[in-house]
Structures are given as structure tokens and as C-alpha cells.
Design a protein around this motif. Structure first.
Motif, PDB file in Angstrom:
ATOM      1  N   LYS A 178      23.399  17.266  15.316  1.00  0.00           N
ATOM      2  CA  LYS A 178      23.479  18.666  14.904  1.00  0.00           C
ATOM      3  C   LYS A 178      22.591  19.500  15.833  1.00  0.00           C
ATOM      4  N   GLY A 179      23.106  20.622  16.299  1.00  0.00           N
ATOM      5  CA  GLY A 179      22.342  21.469  17.202  1.00  0.00           C
ATOM      6  C   GLY A 179      22.218  20.838  18.578  1.00  0.00           C
ATOM      7  N   ILE A 180      21.043  20.956  19.194  1.00  0.00           N
ATOM      8  CA  ILE A 180      20.772  20.339  20.504  1.00  0.00           C
ATOM      9  C   ILE A 180      19.475  19.547  20.401  1.00  0.00           C
ATOM     10  N   TRP A 181      19.559  18.266  20.747  1.00  0.00           N
ATOM     11  CA  TRP A 181      18.389  17.385  20.701  1.00  0.00           C
ATOM     12  C   TRP A 181      17.876  17.141  22.119  1.00  0.00           C
ATOM     13  N   MET A 182      16.592  16.926  22.233  1.00  0.00           N
ATOM     14  CA  MET A 182      15.926  16.838  23.545  1.00  0.00           C
ATOM     15  C   MET A 182      15.117  15.554  23.653  1.00  0.00           C
ATOM     16  N   TRP A 183      15.164  14.975  24.850  1.00  0.00           N
ATOM     17  CA  TRP A 183      14.349  13.794  25.150  1.00  0.00           C
ATOM     18  C   TRP A 183      13.780  13.976  26.555  1.00  0.00           C
ATOM     19  N   CYS A 184      12.474  14.026  26.681  1.00  0.00           N
ATOM     20  CA  CYS A 184      11.810  14.204  27.979  1.00  0.00           C
ATOM     21  C   CYS A 184      11.213  12.863  28.421  1.00  0.00           C
ATOM     22  N   VAL A 185      11.612  12.420  29.612  1.00  0.00           N
ATOM     23  CA  VAL A 185      11.109  11.141  30.149  1.00  0.00           C
ATOM     24  C   VAL A 185      10.762  11.347  31.629  1.00  0.00           C
ATOM     25  N   PRO A 186       9.890  10.494  32.180  1.00  0.00           N
ATOM     26  CA  PRO A 186       9.605  10.601  33.621  1.00  0.00           C
ATOM     27  C   PRO A 186      10.886  10.356  34.415  1.00  0.00           C
TER      28      PRO A 186
ATOM     29  N   MET B 155       7.670  11.157  25.705  1.00  0.00           N
ATOM     30  CA  MET B 155       8.303  11.105  24.389  1.00  0.00           C
ATOM     31  C   MET B 155       8.927   9.726  24.178  1.00  0.00           C
ATOM     32  N   ASP B 156       8.619   9.100  23.033  1.00  0.00           N
ATOM     33  CA  ASP B 156       9.212   7.790  22.754  1.00  0.00           C
ATOM     34  C   ASP B 156      10.547   7.905  22.028  1.00  0.00           C
ATOM     35  N   LYS B 157      10.896   9.115  21.617  1.00  0.00           N
ATOM     36  CA  LYS B 157      12.186   9.326  20.955  1.00  0.00           C
ATOM     37  C   LYS B 157      12.556  10.809  21.059  1.00  0.00           C
ATOM     38  N   PRO B 158      13.841  11.129  20.850  1.00  0.00           N
ATOM     39  CA  PRO B 158      14.279  12.530  20.951  1.00  0.00           C
ATOM     40  C   PRO B 158      13.780  13.347  19.754  1.00  0.00           C
ATOM     41  N   VAL B 159      13.725  14.683  19.982  1.00  0.00           N
ATOM     42  CA  VAL B 159      13.424  15.624  18.899  1.00  0.00           C
ATOM     43  C   VAL B 159      14.446  16.752  18.953  1.00  0.00           C
ATOM     44  N   CYS B 160      14.587  17.442  17.836  1.00  0.00           N
ATOM     45  CA  CYS B 160      15.530  18.554  17.785  1.00  0.00           C
ATOM     46  C   CYS B 160      14.928  19.758  18.513  1.00  0.00           C
ATOM     47  N   LEU B 161      15.663  20.273  19.488  1.00  0.00           N
ATOM     48  CA  LEU B 161      15.224  21.461  20.229  1.00  0.00           C
ATOM     49  C   LEU B 161      15.798  22.730  19.600  1.00  0.00           C
ATOM     50  N   ILE B 162      17.101  22.723  19.327  1.00  0.00           N
ATOM     51  CA  ILE B 162      17.771  23.902  18.766  1.00  0.00           C
ATOM     52  C   ILE B 162      18.512  23.480  17.500  1.00  0.00           C
ATOM     53  N   ASP B 163      18.195  24.140  16.400  1.00  0.00           N
ATOM     54  CA  ASP B 163      18.789  23.812  15.102  1.00  0.00           C
ATOM     55  C   ASP B 163      19.529  25.043  14.576  1.00  0.00           C
ATOM     56  N   ARG B 164      20.075  24.895  13.381  1.00  0.00           N
ATOM     57  CA  ARG B 164      20.790  26.015  12.779  1.00  0.00           C
ATOM     58  C   ARG B 164      20.220  26.307  11.396  1.00  0.00           C
ATOM     59  N   HIS B 165      19.896  27.590  11.168  1.00  0.00           N
ATOM     60  CA  HIS B 165      19.400  28.024   9.861  1.00  0.00           C
ATOM     61  C   HIS B 165      20.509  27.892   8.818  1.00  0.00           C
ATOM     62  N   SER B 166      20.095  28.022   7.560  1.00  0.00           N
ATOM     63  CA  SER B 166      21.075  27.995   6.459  1.00  0.00           C
ATOM     64  C   SER B 166      22.071  29.150   6.558  1.00  0.00           C
ATOM     65  N   ASP B 167      21.657  30.247   7.235  1.00  0.00           N
ATOM     66  CA  ASP B 167      22.573  31.380   7.406  1.00  0.00           C
ATOM     67  C   ASP B 167      23.498  31.208   8.596  1.00  0.00           C
ATOM     68  N   GLY B 168      23.393  30.056   9.270  1.00  0.00           N
ATOM     69  CA  GLY B 168      24.289  29.763  10.392  1.00  0.00           C
ATOM     70  C   GLY B 168      23.738  30.146  11.754  1.00  0.00           C
ATOM     71  N   LYS B 169      22.632  30.880  11.797  1.00  0.00           N
ATOM     72  CA  LYS B 169      22.076  31.313  13.067  1.00  0.00           C
ATOM     73  C   LYS B 169      21.257  30.202  13.721  1.00  0.00           C
ATOM     74  N   LEU B 170      21.328  30.153  15.051  1.00  0.00           N
ATOM     75  CA  LEU B 170      20.586  29.144  15.798  1.00  0.00           C
ATOM     76  C   LEU B 170      19.102  29.505  15.847  1.00  0.00           C
ATOM     77  N   CYS B 171      18.256  28.495  15.927  1.00  0.00           N
ATOM     78  CA  CYS B 171      16.812  28.710  16.041  1.00  0.00           C
ATOM     79  C   CYS B 171      16.205  27.581  16.857  1.00  0.00           C
ATOM     80  N   VAL B 172      15.101  27.877  17.516  1.00  0.00           N
ATOM     81  CA  VAL B 172      14.407  26.876  18.337  1.00  0.00           C
ATOM     82  C   VAL B 172      13.272  26.265  17.524  1.00  0.00           C
TER      83      VAL B 172
END
Length: 628
Positions: free
Chosen positions: A71-79, A1-18
Motif C-alpha cells: 500500500k502506498g510507496i515503501w522504501m528500502w535504503c541500502v549501500p 536499513m535492515d528492512k523496508p519502511v513506508c515512505l508514502i501512505d494514504r490517509h483515511s480521507d484518501g489523500k497521500l501523506c509522507v
């Protein structure tokens, strides 16, 4: 990955989603993962540390205002920079304590997910580790309500088990301005952390409230480390930290940052499940979705349930993966059909063992051997199919050879060469000559005897017509020759069946060897699981004993006695778990061996019945066959 991506976000209703796109990235990572998550109050510079761990200056958003950027949890996978064949997964979490959030439980859920998903947890704060800083880490005190180890008893407090699977804890103190001294003596960063977590004596409400978060940190995170960072640069440059040259940053700040990165790279362990199973990127994705879905439904994530659910997903995938390994190897072999049976058996055994290895590498908690049996059954079905294809190819080659060898004889037959006195003997001599040439050229073809048997049966029609028309022979000689011919046919039939018996025995020998290899792999895998379980239990026991000793040294006799009871219970559970593992191993080996023996006995019985049927069909011809 050359940059992070969002792993866990939040819906408009406030609930978390992957996020599905993040799961697709993790699905491709089959290596073990070291997962480092950072948590802390918003606007404390968490993202900068994550970027440094990724070996980049930019990546995770730093932001330059009082508003929480992540916002939420962001992920970055590197060697992983120091561990070969390992992926470093960095999780940058939403800042805790943001006043703009509507749901007071949101921060607790973010913190809980960071703990559940990581193998190293970095808590980022500013200033000093004073009582306010410890109290800000209130989320630790809520973990017993947010995480369950076992599903059997909903109300039981199983927090004593947290120590087995909770991550290493690092407290990163940013913009630290104090001298590391306690009572006039120089101390290390770790000693400073332990001093801040020191318990007070007393039973008043104030003392209990003061001690509670400290007790939780000590109990749940026995592996602790502290780093204190000076301010990286002047206040006016803080807003553009990610674009600054290293020369513009404090040398002391860079030194601590380097030490922090080296510690994380060296000491962070590969993420493991509760039962010690190594987590890959793919498994991490399943875990994230499972935990988030559980939290969003209003339930409490349960480690035991997660392991069971993961086992089902991974074991089903392990069966498919094993079959793909076997099938891809055998498909290449099929291009060379027909082959000698021993060559097919040898390659089958090799690819079967390789398939089992692939299955073992991915599967776990297949206690009753259900999924391994599924793999065995499917491989056996495929193998029978490949044997059939090899037989068909062999049959075609043998038929073509007989057709070529018998062509001159058939031409003689059509021209009436054998329709004369003595023609029967000429026909039999030519037929015998074809048989000799055929046997010398078939080179132990799988279907050689069967095809010859069928050929002789077909030619017996011509033979009988020639025999009856041969005026050189009287009726008694014709009858003797006819019986002799029947005996030859029966002899060839028995020979074909015996060859099939030999092939069957060779197949059974191969299957027996494959079963022995399978059992060896089962034993090796289970023994490794037991070893890891013992190591985890010993590591947890050591931390509990240290905690007990520390309590006694500091005069907390009552708490130390409670800890002794907890240690005894911990020992009992660990011994029970070890015994259960040993029983699982014995059961899996027994089931595997039993299945193999039952299958072999059934096949042998079927073949025995076939041979008896042949021998009972024509006893007179059989006697003649024996005389011949």
C-alpha cells in the motif's frame, strides 16, 4: 536499513501523506542516491525484484493472495553494491489497477510520484508486451497533466522537456512464454520492446489511440531496456516464492534476474534535479514531501518550483553547515590562545575555505550570492569574536609580564627610593630597562604595543611626581624632560597604532586571499553546473534526433517535421539556459569581489581617520617625537 519502511501512505480521507519516520531516515543520508522505483499492475511480482536488488530474499512484502499487498510507496535504503559513497534507494509502489480503490486518480498519482522520485523506473507486467499491456500503461499518457516543468505558463505544453530529467525506463515482462522471434528472425529483448512500441500509419481514431501511449513512452523515456522472465517455479510453489531455495527456482529465471540486477547497478544514474544538482537522501526526502503535499492540495507538481523551494531549504542548511565547520575548527584553536596573529589568520583562512567548500557542496541556485554573503558575514562576525578573545588572552599575558617586570621598581617607589636628587633619571632608567626586557619577551604578542602604551601612561603619573620633586633639576630642565616624556608617550601611541595598522593590513591580505579562493570555488562550481547542463542537453538532443530519424525511416514525415521544430526550440532553450548560467557566474563573481573591495576600503578609511586624529592632537609632542 535492515528492512523496508513506508515512505508514502494514504490517509483515511484518501489523500497521500509522507511518513515522518521515513523522512528522518532520509535526512541522515548525505550521500548521493540512485533511486530505483518499480510500478505495475498489482500481483505481478514487483516486490520480488526489489528484494533481489537489495540483495535479500525477503523484505518487501510479496503476498500470496489476489489482494494487493503493498500500500502506498515503501522504501528500502541500502549501500550501493557497485558505486562507492552512494546509497541505493528502492521504492516499491502500490499495485496499479486494484479494483478496491475508490479514487481513480490514485494510481496516476502513485505512478507520477515514482517517475518524479526515481532515476530508474521499472515497469513490471505479465505475459507479453501486446496492445493490452501497452494500453495498461495509460498513466504515461497522463503525465503532461500531472507534471509541469515551468511555472511561468500554466497552459503551455512543456512535455518536450521531460526527456531531460525523466528516469531510465525498464520494462520487466514476467512469466514470459513466447520465443523472441519477429517474422521468423531471432531478436533481442530490447528489439522486442521496440517492435511492441512501433507506430502505425494512418489518421483514424483507432490508429491515434493505438499510437498515443507508444509515442509518449518513446518521447518521455528515450533510454529504454527490456527483460523477459520465465516463470520462476511451478504454480503450486509461487505462493511461497520468498522462502524457496535458489535450487528450487528456474535457472533461466535466475540468470535473467542476475542480468537485470547487474544492469540496474551499472546503468542506473545518480538522481539529479532539473538543473543538474545531485540529489542526496536528505534532498530526496524534501522532494517526496513537497510533491506529495502539492498533489494532496489538488495542484500539479512543478519541477521549477521544486528546484526553487529545494534551493531555499538547502542553501539555508548549507550556511549553517559551513558555519559549523568553521566554528568547530576555530573552537579547537581557541584552546591555544593567545597566538601570534599570523597563526590565527592562517587557521582562519583554512577553516573559512573549508567552510566555503562545505557550503558549495550543498548549496545550489544561489544566483545573487545571497546565501554565500550570509556565510561570509557570519564567518566575519565569528572571526572578529575570536580575534577579540585572542587579544584579551594576549592582553592578560602582557599585563602579567609587565606586572612581574615592574614589581621591583614599584617596591622602590613605595620605599621612596626615587624621592631624592637624581631620582628622576634613576626612575627613567629602570622604566627603560623594563621596556627592553618586556619587548624581548613578548615575542610579537598581538597586544604587546597597546599594553606597553597603557603601562607607560599609568607610570607617567609617578614619573611626573618624581620629576617635580627632583631638586637636582631646574625648571627649564624639568620642562624639557616633561616634553621629552610626552614625546615618548606619543611615540609609543603611534607605534601601537602602526602595529594595529600592520595587523589590519595582514588581516586584509588574508581576507583578499580568502576571497580569491572563494571566487575560485564559485567559478569551479558554476562551470561544473554548466558542464552538466550541456551534457543533459546533448543527451536529450541525441534522443530527439534518434526519434526524428526513426520517424523518417518508418515513413512518418509529418511527425518528423514536427520533431524538427521541437528540436529547434529545444536548441534555443538550451542555448538560452547556457547563456543564463554564464551570466549568473559572472554576476556572482562580480558581487563577491565588489563586497570584498567595499569592506576593505571602509576599514582602511576608518583607520586612516584614527591616525590623523592622533597626529593632529599634539603637534608639538609629535615634533619632539620625530627628533627622538
Amino acid at each position: 536499513m535492515d528492512k523496508p519502511v513506508c515512505l508514502i501512505d494514504r490517509h483515511s480521507d484518501g489523500k497521500l501523506c509522507v511518513q515522518q519516520s521515513a523522512l528522518q531516515i532520509l535526512e541522515q543520508i548525505q550521500q548521493p542516491v540512485v533511486v530505483v522505483a518499480v510500478v505495475g499492475l498489482y500481483r505481478t511480482g514487483k516486490s520480488y525484484l526489489m528484494n533481489r536488488l537489495a540483495g535479500k530474499q525477503t523484505g518487501f512484502a510479496l503476498g500470496s493472495t489476489v489482494e494487493s499487498k503493498t500500500k502506498g510507496i515503501w522504501m528500502w535504503c541500502v549501500p550501493h553494491p557497485t558505486k562507492a559513497e552512494t546509497t541505493l534507494v528502492l521504492l516499491d509502489t502500490e499495485g496499479l489497477g486494484d479494483v478496491n480503490k475508490g479514487d481513480p486518480k490514485h494510481d496516476t498519482h502513485i505512478f507520477c510520484l515514482a517517475v518524479l522520485l526515481s532515476s530508474t523506473l521499472v515497469y513490471n507486467s505479465r505475459g507479453t508486451i501486446d496492445n493490452k499491456a501497452v494500453m495498461d500503461l495509460q498513466y504515461v499518457t497522463e503525465l503532461t497533466e500531472c507534471i509541469k516543468v515551468k511555472s511561468s505558463d500554466e497552459d503551455a505544453d512543456d512535455s518536450s522537456e521531460f526527456v531531460k530529467f525523466f528516469p531510465i525506463f525498464i520494462w520487466a515482462v514476467r512469466d514470459f512464454t513466447l520465443k523472441l522471434k519477429i517474422e521468423g528472425k531471432d531478436v533481442t529483448e530490447d528489439e522486442y520492446l521496440e517492435f511492441a512500441l512501433k507506430l502505425k500509419r494512418g489518421t483514424s481514431r483507432t490508429v491515434i489511440e493505438y499510437n498515443f501511449p507508444r509515442e509518449c513512452i518513446q518521447k518521455y523515456f528515450p533510454s529504454r531496456k527490456c527483460f523477459t522472465f520465465l516463470s520462476p517455479t511451478t504454480p503450486d510453489k509461487m505462493s511461497c516464492l520468498e522462502s524457496l531455495d535458489p535450487a528450487d527456482l528456474s535457472s533461466e529465471f535466475l540468470k535473467v534476474t542476475d542480468n537485470f540486477c547487474k544492469f540496474v547497478f551499472h546503468d542506473s544514474r545518480v538522481k539529479k534535479l532539473k538543473d543538474g544538482h545531485t540529489v542526496t537522501g536528505r534532498v530526496l526526502g524534501h522532494l517526496a514531501k513537497m510533491y506529495v503535499d502539492t498533489i494532496s492540495s489538488g495542484s500539479v507538481p512543478c519541477l521549477e518550483n521544486a528546484v526553487i523551494a529545494m534551493a531555499m531549504i538547502e542553501n539555508e542548511a548549507a550556511v549553517k553547515e559551513g558555519l559549523q565547520v568553521y566554528q568547530s575548527g576555530m573552537e579547537k584553536l581557541k584552546e591555544s590562545f593567545p597566538l601570534k596573529l599570523k597563526d590565527v589568520f592562517s587557521e582562519h583562512q583554512h577553516f573559512s575555505n573549508t567552510a566555503t567548500q562545505a557550503f558549495m557542496k550543498r548549496s545550489f541556485k544561489d544566483t545573487d550570492g545571497k546565501y554565500l554573503k550570509s556565510l561570509e558575514d557570519n564567518i566575519n562576525k565569528l572571526f572578529d569574536g575570536y580575534l577579540c578573545q585572542n587579544e584579551q588572552a594576549s592582553k592578560r599575558r602582557c599585563e602579567d609580564l609587565l606586572s612581574s617586570l615592574s614589581a621591583p621598581m614599584m617596591e622602590k617607589f613605595v620605599q621612596g627610593f626615587y624621592a631624592k636628587p637624581g631620582g628622576y633619571d634613576l626612575f627613567c632608567n629602570d622604566l627603560e630597562d623594563i621596556g627592553k626586557k618586556y619587548n624581548s619577551q613578548t615575542n610579537k604578542e598581538v597586544k604587546a604595543e597597546e599594553v606597553l602604551e597603557e603601562f607607560l601612561k599609568q607610570k607617567s603619573v609617578d614619573s611626573k611626581s618624581i620629576l617635580q620633586a627632583d631638586k637636582k633639576l631646574n625648571e627649564r630642565e624639568k620642562k624639557i624632560n616633561e616634553e621629552k616624556e610626552n614625546a615618548i608617550l606619543l611615540k609609543q601611541e603611534i607605534k601601537a597604532k602602526e602595529e594595529k595598522q600592520r595587523q589590519l593590513e595582514e588581516k586584509m591580505k588574508t581576507e583578499r586571499q580568502s576571497n580569491e579562493e572563494r571566487m575560485r570555488q564559485i567559478k569551479e562550481k558554476m562551470e561544473e553546473a554548466i558542464r552538466l547542463q550541456i551534457e543533459d542537453a546533448e543527451r536529450a538532443m541525441e534522443s530527439k534526433l534518434r526519434e526524428k530519424t526513426d520517424l523518417l525511416e518508418k515513413g512518418f514525415k509529418e511527425k518528423a517535421e514536427m520533431m524538427s521544430k521541437e528540436i529547434e526550440e529545444f536548441k534555443r532553450r538550451s542555448a538560452e539556459a547556457e547563456t543564463n548560467r554564464a551570466k549568473e557566474l559572472a554576476l556572482m563573481l562580480e558581487n563577491s569581489n565588489k563586497r570584498h573591495e567595499e569592506t576593505m576600503a571602509m576599514v582602511m578609511e576608518q583607520h586612516r581617520e584614527q591616525m590623523m586624529a592622533i597626529q593632529q592632537r599634539n603637534p608639538l609632542s609629535l615634533d619632539a617625537c620625530c627628533i627622538l
